[in-house]
Design an enzyme around this catalytic site. Sequence first.
Site, PDB file in Angstrom:
ATOM      1  CE1 TYR A 101      -3.166   2.972   0.660  1.00  0.00           C
ATOM      2  CE2 TYR A 101      -2.776   2.728   3.017  1.00  0.00           C
ATOM      3  CZ  TYR A 101      -3.359   3.406   1.960  1.00  0.00           C
ATOM      4  OH  TYR A 101      -4.130   4.504   2.199  1.00  0.00           O
ATOM      5  CB  ALA A 145       7.406  -4.636   7.660  1.00  0.00           C
ATOM      6  CB  SER A 178       2.168  -3.621   8.730  1.00  0.00           C
ATOM      7  OG  SER A 178       1.238  -3.864   7.699  1.00  0.00           O
ATOM      8  CE1 TYR A 188       4.169  -2.852  11.625  1.00  0.00           C
ATOM      9  CE2 TYR A 188       2.686  -1.438  12.861  1.00  0.00           C
ATOM     10  CZ  TYR A 188       3.498  -1.659  11.772  1.00  0.00           C
ATOM     11  OH  TYR A 188       3.638  -0.684  10.823  1.00  0.00           O
ATOM     12  CG  LEU A 205     -12.771   3.041  10.453  1.00  0.00           C
ATOM     13  CD1 LEU A 205     -13.845   2.155  11.063  1.00  0.00           C
ATOM     14  CD2 LEU A 205     -12.553   4.287  11.319  1.00  0.00           C
ATOM     15  NE  ARG A 261      -6.162   4.376  16.496  1.00  0.00           N
ATOM     16  CZ  ARG A 261      -6.532   4.314  17.776  1.00  0.00           C
ATOM     17  NH1 ARG A 261      -6.866   5.412  18.417  1.00  0.00           N
ATOM     18  NH2 ARG A 261      -6.574   3.167  18.417  1.00  0.00           N
ATOM     19  NE  ARG A 296      -8.482  -3.204  16.280  1.00  0.00           N
ATOM     20  CZ  ARG A 296      -8.250  -2.627  15.111  1.00  0.00           C
ATOM     21  NH1 ARG A 296      -8.698  -3.181  14.000  1.00  0.00           N
ATOM     22  NH2 ARG A 296      -7.585  -1.501  15.035  1.00  0.00           N
TER      23      ARG A 296
HETATM   24  N1  UFG Z   1     -12.184  -0.068  13.867  1.00  0.00           N
HETATM   25  C1  UFG Z   1     -13.489  -0.490  14.065  1.00  0.00           C
HETATM   26  N2  UFG Z   1     -13.977  -1.459  13.257  1.00  0.00           N
HETATM   27  C2  UFG Z   1     -13.223  -2.039  12.251  1.00  0.00           C
HETATM   28  C3  UFG Z   1     -11.892  -1.600  12.053  1.00  0.00           C
HETATM   29  C4  UFG Z   1     -11.402  -0.608  12.885  1.00  0.00           C
HETATM   30  O1  UFG Z   1     -14.191  -0.015  14.974  1.00  0.00           O
HETATM   31  O2  UFG Z   1     -13.740  -2.930  11.566  1.00  0.00           O
HETATM   32  C5  UFG Z   1     -11.644   1.002  14.722  1.00  0.00           C
HETATM   33  C6  UFG Z   1     -10.439   0.542  15.527  1.00  0.00           C
HETATM   34  O3  UFG Z   1     -10.838  -0.055  16.745  1.00  0.00           O
HETATM   35  C7  UFG Z   1      -9.698   1.853  15.718  1.00  0.00           C
HETATM   36  C8  UFG Z   1     -10.009   2.644  14.452  1.00  0.00           C
HETATM   37  O4  UFG Z   1     -11.172   2.031  13.899  1.00  0.00           O
HETATM   38  O5  UFG Z   1     -10.222   2.539  16.808  1.00  0.00           O
HETATM   39  C9  UFG Z   1      -8.903   2.611  13.425  1.00  0.00           C
HETATM   40  O6  UFG Z   1      -8.519   1.268  13.228  1.00  0.00           O
HETATM   41  P1  UFG Z   1      -7.538   0.797  12.063  1.00  0.00           P
HETATM   42  O7  UFG Z   1      -7.424  -0.694  12.160  1.00  0.00           O
HETATM   43  O8  UFG Z   1      -7.985   1.376  10.778  1.00  0.00           O
HETATM   44  O9  UFG Z   1      -6.165   1.492  12.429  1.00  0.00           O
HETATM   45  P2  UFG Z   1      -5.302   1.401  13.787  1.00  0.00           P
HETATM   46  O10 UFG Z   1      -5.442   2.732  14.430  1.00  0.00           O
HETATM   47  O11 UFG Z   1      -5.596   0.221  14.602  1.00  0.00           O
HETATM   48  O12 UFG Z   1      -3.882   1.099  13.183  1.00  0.00           O
HETATM   49  C10 UFG Z   1      -2.999   2.079  12.795  1.00  0.00           C
HETATM   50  C11 UFG Z   1      -2.078   1.543  11.704  1.00  0.00           C
HETATM   51  C12 UFG Z   1      -1.191   0.463  12.300  1.00  0.00           C
HETATM   52  C13 UFG Z   1      -0.488   0.974  13.509  1.00  0.00           C
HETATM   53  C14 UFG Z   1      -1.502   1.474  14.519  1.00  0.00           C
HETATM   54  C15 UFG Z   1      -0.829   2.062  15.714  1.00  0.00           C
HETATM   55  O13 UFG Z   1      -2.833   1.016  10.656  1.00  0.00           O
HETATM   56  O14 UFG Z   1      -0.222   0.098  11.343  1.00  0.00           O
HETATM   57  O15 UFG Z   1      -2.284   2.491  13.917  1.00  0.00           O
HETATM   58  O16 UFG Z   1      -1.623   1.878  16.844  1.00  0.00           O
HETATM   59  F1  UFG Z   1       0.223   0.006  14.100  1.00  0.00           F
END
Ligand code: UFG
Length: 323
Positions: free
Chosen positions: A10, A73, A75, A139, A188, A219, A281
């Site tokens: 990506y 990597a 991720s 990670y 998300l 975020r 989560r």
């Molecule tokens: N979320 C949902 N439903 C989903 C997917 C995500 O509610 O189906 C929420 C998650 O709980 C989170 C937010 O949407 O609160 C964003 O989630 P993402 O999975 O899109 O992104 P993250 O913040 O978990 O992950 C990002 C980067 C990672 C990095 C991380 C650091 O994608 O590579 O931040 O915490 F490690």
Amino acid sequence: MLLVTGGAGYIGSHVALELRRLGRDVVIFDDLSRGHRDLAGDSVLEVGDLKDISRVREVFARYTFDGVLHFAAKSLVGESMAEPLDYYRNNLVGTTNLLAVMKEHGVGRLVFSSTAAVYGEPETVPIVENAPKKPTNVYGDTKWFIETMLQNLNRAYGLRSVSLRYFNAAGADPGGSVGEDHTPETHLIPIALDVALGKREKLMLYGSDYPTPDGTCVRDYVHVSDLAQAHVLALERLEVGKAECEAYNLGNGKGFSVLEVLEAVRRITGCPIPVESAARRAGDPAVLVASSGLAENVLGWKQEFADIDVIVKTAWEWHKARA
Ligand code: UFG
């Protein structure tokens, strides 16, 4: 000639595209485990695994590289907790092999793909670069270990590097040639867009009892093309000899809650996006927002696509075309 590891993934594919647009010669090294051959575009693609040092040596013997941009990597936070050995082996052994072969060939410039996950649960937001590094998942652990490796390699061998700590990479190239396509998808915005496309019935909302204004996680969503620009600036800084071993946060500086992102997805797609409440989560911090002042002041980074609607719109266009 530049080597882009993980350039069929990506973020790597957006950076490789930007480098090609600038007329740079790019060789992509990717094992295609998560990447896609078509995302490599017009770049030369060397299929290979960084864990196989003889394959890495073969590629370095074939081309003369002036610098490396390292994205390859694993991720996924959740997967890293379930399969830690896989993450240590893939991210740490793979990177160590790459760095060793760079040293053998006297390649002394590296732009490294790091993450907000190095900070873990932040004590204060917005997060600045010298905030404590306490990763809460494997990670993030692997990325922080590599950053410390880079400091030691700079001291010992003079390897010069810039680590870029992304917050939530999102969106797609506005030209439509590359975008986000993960299998499995856990992020998300692409999941919400899959719901809009009818590929999924609903989105699971992971936690609505966080200490945030609407109870959902906040975020910092930053456009992947803006991230790509930052890599070009970091590379140029290495090329003019200004950086020894540096790290920069890359974020929008604005936080959006999960519900605010879903509202943006509804606005852009015109689809209702049904949601089902679910438990938190594991390992999700309540709020992650970057201070990107250092990248702006030192690298001269400026975001072009900071608007959440623009971020979602570019992602939506890519998703529709890819469906
Ligand atoms: N979320 C949902 N439903 C989903 C997917 C995500 O509610 O189906 C929420 C998650 O709980 C989170 C937010 O949407 O609160 C964003 O989630 P993402 O999975 O899109 O992104 P993250 O913040 O978990 O992950 C990002 C980067 C990672 C990095 C991380 C650091 O994608 O590579 O931040 O915490 F490690």
